[in-house]
Design a protein around this motif. Structure first.
Motif, PDB file in Angstrom:
ATOM      1  N   ASP A  19       0.809  -1.220   0.000  1.00  0.00           N
ATOM      2  CA  ASP A  19       0.000   0.000   0.000  1.00  0.00           C
ATOM      3  C   ASP A  19       0.843   1.272   0.000  1.00  0.00           C
ATOM      4  N   GLU A  20       2.147   1.133  -0.263  1.00  0.00           N
ATOM      5  CA  GLU A  20       3.029   2.301  -0.293  1.00  0.00           C
ATOM      6  C   GLU A  20       3.632   2.458  -1.700  1.00  0.00           C
ATOM      7  N   PRO A  21       3.790   3.704  -2.170  1.00  0.00           N
ATOM      8  CA  PRO A  21       4.417   3.927  -3.487  1.00  0.00           C
ATOM      9  C   PRO A  21       5.940   3.798  -3.386  1.00  0.00           C
ATOM     10  N   ASN A  22       6.386   2.612  -3.037  1.00  0.00           N
ATOM     11  CA  ASN A  22       7.808   2.367  -2.791  1.00  0.00           C
ATOM     12  C   ASN A  22       8.275   1.228  -3.688  1.00  0.00           C
ATOM     13  N   GLU A  23       9.364   1.438  -4.433  1.00  0.00           N
ATOM     14  CA  GLU A  23       9.795   0.434  -5.410  1.00  0.00           C
ATOM     15  C   GLU A  23      10.230  -0.872  -4.769  1.00  0.00           C
ATOM     16  N   ILE A  24      10.839  -0.798  -3.593  1.00  0.00           N
ATOM     17  CA  ILE A  24      11.255  -2.034  -2.927  1.00  0.00           C
ATOM     18  C   ILE A  24      10.025  -2.859  -2.575  1.00  0.00           C
ATOM     19  N   MET A  25       8.970  -2.207  -2.088  1.00  0.00           N
ATOM     20  CA  MET A  25       7.745  -2.926  -1.761  1.00  0.00           C
ATOM     21  C   MET A  25       7.070  -3.458  -3.023  1.00  0.00           C
ATOM     22  N   LYS A  26       7.151  -2.703  -4.117  1.00  0.00           N
ATOM     23  CA  LYS A  26       6.610  -3.211  -5.389  1.00  0.00           C
ATOM     24  C   LYS A  26       7.360  -4.467  -5.814  1.00  0.00           C
ATOM     25  N   MET A  27       8.676  -4.446  -5.614  1.00  0.00           N
ATOM     26  CA  MET A  27       9.488  -5.611  -5.973  1.00  0.00           C
ATOM     27  C   MET A  27       9.141  -6.806  -5.100  1.00  0.00           C
ATOM     28  N   GLN A  28       8.851  -6.548  -3.839  1.00  0.00           N
ATOM     29  CA  GLN A  28       8.439  -7.630  -2.938  1.00  0.00           C
ATOM     30  C   GLN A  28       7.111  -8.227  -3.395  1.00  0.00           C
TER      31      GLN A  28
END
Length: 439
Positions: A256-265
């Motif tokens: 739920d965050e606009p963060n690339e690391i979290m998108k990668m996860q």
């Protein structure tokens, strides 16, 4: 991208193993040091040191700590030594050593410290013709210690395996641990089951040694650790996702965050759930960001998902782009994994087309062997994947026995490093081979 790179660059997790205290076992070991016995330990804590007199280790010849470099000299005492072969938390006024706490660090010590010839020679000299007593070691991470024991030529190995059923260790003819059993077929092991503290206390009383315990202390807790490394809510979510991925809870991933690391996860989670179309969509979103801090990892999963969707030409293109990128940023680990990915896609594409198949498979084999060679001391995971690829190749050629030997070698490495996802995939392949060739 691994936990160290993503969540804890300084590996502050080692603080969980710090202690200013000690127990009766540490006290016993400290007394054995004073009597001239040597101790080799994989522990990072300084509990043995804490049990000794304050001035015992002022003589640096009493203690050798792995630092990521070879010994300066081969001339070291062969008695009364404390050897910390996986590094150590520092003593007062001592710099941090390299801790063998990551898979990458463990790869440097494999094959009995072959990359550190002076250290290896010293350790073998320390154990040669001695009675080695093994305590508190499950043999689960057998990359460096077990090969050392195989080469050491000791007088005997006495293995004290903890078992709450017996107060005092009892000798057992049967060894249930398959890795210890395998070692016993190469060097003699006298194997015991039982509790450790009562046994050591018995020997201390017999030798008139007074054992003591350190004062209780407040230790660094997991909660303290998380507060220290996570300075904001996004970092806490990234850490949470890493834990969820490790425990295969892919559907619980936070995104739920606009963060690339979290998108990668999330991409990793969707990939492991088999949602390859979703992976491709998410990878394309990141691909458009030329300054992406997860570009290499994104290219890797992008190519892999395209492969599973049978878009082989595009998969090959993206995997080649991943190789090129890994060279540009000089990321040797990414390069090895990208090469494995490229070879695997090229292998399947060649077997489907049947055009120039033999020539193509020779090229694929060459890539796997290159990775196998370059992965030594750098990446256990890449080594396992190269063996896996060679096993697949041999199976396609009809060499079933040779194939299974390679696949089982890959499986052993994956089990040691705990890659549950890859283990499950490989076990399915081995099961299918067994069912097809031994119906």
């Amino acid at each position: 991208m691994k936990y160290k790179k993503k969540c804890d660059t300084d590996l502050l997790i080692a603080k969980l193993f710090e202690s200013n205290s000690y127990n009766l076992v540490h006290s016993f070991l400290g007394e054995m040091l004073k009597k001239g016995s040597s101790i080799i330990t994989t522990n990072f804590d300084n509990c043995i040191e804490n049990s000794c007199d304050d001035d015992f280790f002022t003589n640096t010849n009493k203690r050798i700590v792995y630092t990521g470099d070879d010994l300066n000299t081969s001339e070291n005492p062969l008695s009364g030594m404390l050897i910390k072969i996986h590094g150590s938390n520092p003593l007062v006024n001592e710099n941090n050593a390299e801790l063998v706490i990551t898979i990458k660090a463990l790869a440097k010590t494999e094959r009995a410290f072959i990359f550190f010839p002076k250290l290896k020679k010293y350790l073998l000299s320390l154990m040669k013709d001695k009675i080695i007593i093994v305590m508190g070691y499950s043999c689960s991470d057998d990359f460096d210690i077990v090969p050392l024991l195989e080469e050491a030529n000791p007088q005997d190995i006495v293995w004290l395996n903890y078992n709450n059923e017996y107060q005092f260790p009892k000798i057992k003819n049967r060894i249930d641990n398959t890795k210890i059993l395998r070692l016993s077929q190469k060097t003699h092991i006298t194997y015991f089951n039982g509790q450790l503290q009562p046994y050591l206390k018995y020997w201390a009383d017999k030798e008139k040694i007074s054992l003591k315990e350190g004062m209780p202390e407040k230790r660094v807790t997991v909660s303290d650790y998380i507060k220290r490394i996570c300075t904001n809510n996004v970092e806490r979510k990234i850490l949470c996702n890493e834990i969820l991925l490790s425990y295969e809870l892919y559907e619980e991933i936070l995104n739920d965050e606009p963060n690339e690391i979290m998108k990668m996860q999330r991409i990793k989670a969707e990939f492991r759930l088999g949602n390859y179309k979703e992976v491709i969509k998410l990878c394309r979103q990141i691909e458009n960001n030329k300054e992406s801090n997860v570009k290499g990892e994104n290219l890797y999963y992008f190519a892999s998902a395209l492969y599973y969707e049978k878009d082989y030409l595009e998969a090959l293109r993206i995997s080649q782009e991943c190789i090129t990128y890994s060279k540009q940023v000089k990321d040797n680990l990414l390069y090895l994994h990208a090469m494995i990915n490229y070879a695997s896609i090229r292998y399947v594409y060649a077997t489907i087309l049947k055009k120039g198949e033999k020539r193509e498979l020779r090229k694929v084999e060459k890539i796997y062997n290159e990775v196998l060679e370059k992965s030594v001391g750098l990446s256990l995971e890449a080594k396992a994947n190269a063996l896996w690829g060679l096993g697949d190749l041999e199976l396609y050629r009809g060499n079933v026995i040779h194939s299974k030997n390679m696949l089982y070698s890959a499986l052993e490495i994956l089990e040691n490093i705990g890659n549950r996802y890859a283990i499950d995939q490989l076990l399915k392949i081995i099961k299918n081979i067994d069912e097809f060739h031994n119906p």
